[in-house]
Design a protein around this motif. Structure first.
Motif, PDB file in Angstrom:
ATOM      1  N   GLY A  41       0.794  -1.227   0.000  1.00  0.00           N
ATOM      2  CA  GLY A  41       0.000   0.000   0.000  1.00  0.00           C
ATOM      3  C   GLY A  41       0.819   1.265   0.000  1.00  0.00           C
ATOM      4  N   THR A  97      -9.857   6.801  -5.760  1.00  0.00           N
ATOM      5  CA  THR A  97      -8.796   5.820  -5.529  1.00  0.00           C
ATOM      6  C   THR A  97      -8.372   5.193  -6.841  1.00  0.00           C
ATOM      7  OG1 THR A  97      -9.578   5.320  -3.286  1.00  0.00           O
ATOM      8  CG2 THR A  97      -8.175   3.677  -4.346  1.00  0.00           C
ATOM      9  N   GLU A  98      -9.334   4.882  -7.693  1.00  0.00           N
ATOM     10  CA  GLU A  98      -9.024   4.326  -9.010  1.00  0.00           C
ATOM     11  C   GLU A  98      -8.232   5.327  -9.855  1.00  0.00           C
ATOM     12  OE1 GLU A  98     -12.544   2.965 -10.959  1.00  0.00           O
ATOM     13  OE2 GLU A  98     -13.209   1.763  -9.258  1.00  0.00           O
ATOM     14  N   ALA A 130      -8.549   0.022  -4.172  1.00  0.00           N
ATOM     15  CA  ALA A 130      -7.119  -0.002  -4.511  1.00  0.00           C
ATOM     16  C   ALA A 130      -6.699  -1.384  -5.008  1.00  0.00           C
ATOM     17  CB  ALA A 130      -6.296   0.394  -3.292  1.00  0.00           C
ATOM     18  N   LYS A 135      -3.618  -0.944  -7.442  1.00  0.00           N
ATOM     19  CA  LYS A 135      -2.802   0.164  -6.982  1.00  0.00           C
ATOM     20  C   LYS A 135      -1.781  -0.319  -5.955  1.00  0.00           C
ATOM     21  CE  LYS A 135      -4.997   3.467  -9.197  1.00  0.00           C
ATOM     22  NZ  LYS A 135      -4.346   4.213 -10.284  1.00  0.00           N
ATOM     23  N   PHE A 138      -1.885   3.331  -1.607  1.00  0.00           N
ATOM     24  CA  PHE A 138      -3.233   3.564  -1.101  1.00  0.00           C
ATOM     25  C   PHE A 138      -3.336   4.995  -0.567  1.00  0.00           C
ATOM     26  CE2 PHE A 138      -3.836  -1.180   0.229  1.00  0.00           C
ATOM     27  CZ  PHE A 138      -3.657  -1.550  -1.093  1.00  0.00           C
TER      28      PHE A 138
END
Length: 235
Positions: A41, A97-98, A130, A135, A138
């Motif tokens: 993260g 977040t995307e 995430a 991702k 984070f």
């Protein structure tokens, strides 16, 4: 690719928390010696082998470090008044977040209709989004804070406030450039910021910006801002 989150990494070992362990070993029926992908993260992406697990933890042996693609040349921090409708708030967190965002702070404003949030629930929304969008970084989610307490302590290379009280505001895309490394943008509640809040922001060097001619919902404004910033800061 199925991505997991390891909350702790020590030397060549990584560890999944109880919820991630349950999803990995119970839901997906992963077992010892199975290979999975995971992230810390914080920018690290790895391939690991399951070496042990129980109900509370899953231990992984790091097999390989992967190259990540979501590191950017700028930091984006949105400070936003939470929407009255909780589903819209969660949608905002999922989509930003995307897109790629570094930090979110929730503001309690004079015209806020929602005066409390469940931080643990919102963090789970971020975690899920995430992992789904692969991702490795984070976003940090900060608890609700009063507008008047947040503004004096806010720091960034560029500080902007998007509000509806004045016509002919400079568009966000026209006041940014690639050399700006830290961007903090304020997004108000459904009834917009009060005149006192706007003046307070100006006093602490926030610049007024427009997100376009259309009147936008709070969560839509945040998505538009993220899109503008992503395009402006493309290499």
């Amino acid at each position: 690719m199925q991505l997991f989150y390891a909350h702790k990494i020590e030397d060549s070992k990584a560890f999944l928390d109880p919820e991630e362990t349950r999803h990995c070993t119970k839901t997906l029926r992963k077992n010892v010696n199975d290979i999975i992908s995971f992230t810390d993260g914080c920018g690290g992406m790895y391939v690991g082998k399951i070496v042990d697990f129980n109900k509370k933890s899953c231990t992984l042996e790091i097999v390989k470090t992967l190259q990540t693609t979501d590191k950017r040349n700028f930091k984006l921090h949105l400070a936003i008044a939470p929407t009255k409708n909780i589903s819209r708030l969660e949608w905002f967190l999922e989509k930003t977040t995307e897109f790629g965002i570094d930090e979110v702070t929730f503001l309690l404003c004079q015209r806020s209709e929602r005066k409390n949030i469940r931080l643990d629930r919102l963090e789970k929304v971020v975690l899920s989004a995430a992992k789904q969008s692969l991702k490795s970084i984070f976003p940090k989610v900060n608890d609700l804070i009063k507008f008047k307490d947040f503004i004096p302590q806010a720091k960034a290379t560029f500080k902007g406030i998007a509000h509806c009280n004045t016509e002919n505001l400079p568009h966000l895309k026209n006041v940014l450039h690639q050399e700006i490394q830290e961007i903090l943008l304020l997004i108000g509640p459904e009834g917009d910021f009060s005149s006192i809040e706007i003046k307070t922001a100006f006093k602490h060097n926030f610049l007024p910006v427009s997100l376009g001619e259309n009147r936008l919902r709070t969560e839509t404004a945040a998505i538009v801002a993220c899109t503008i910033l992503a395009i402006t800061n493309q290499d």
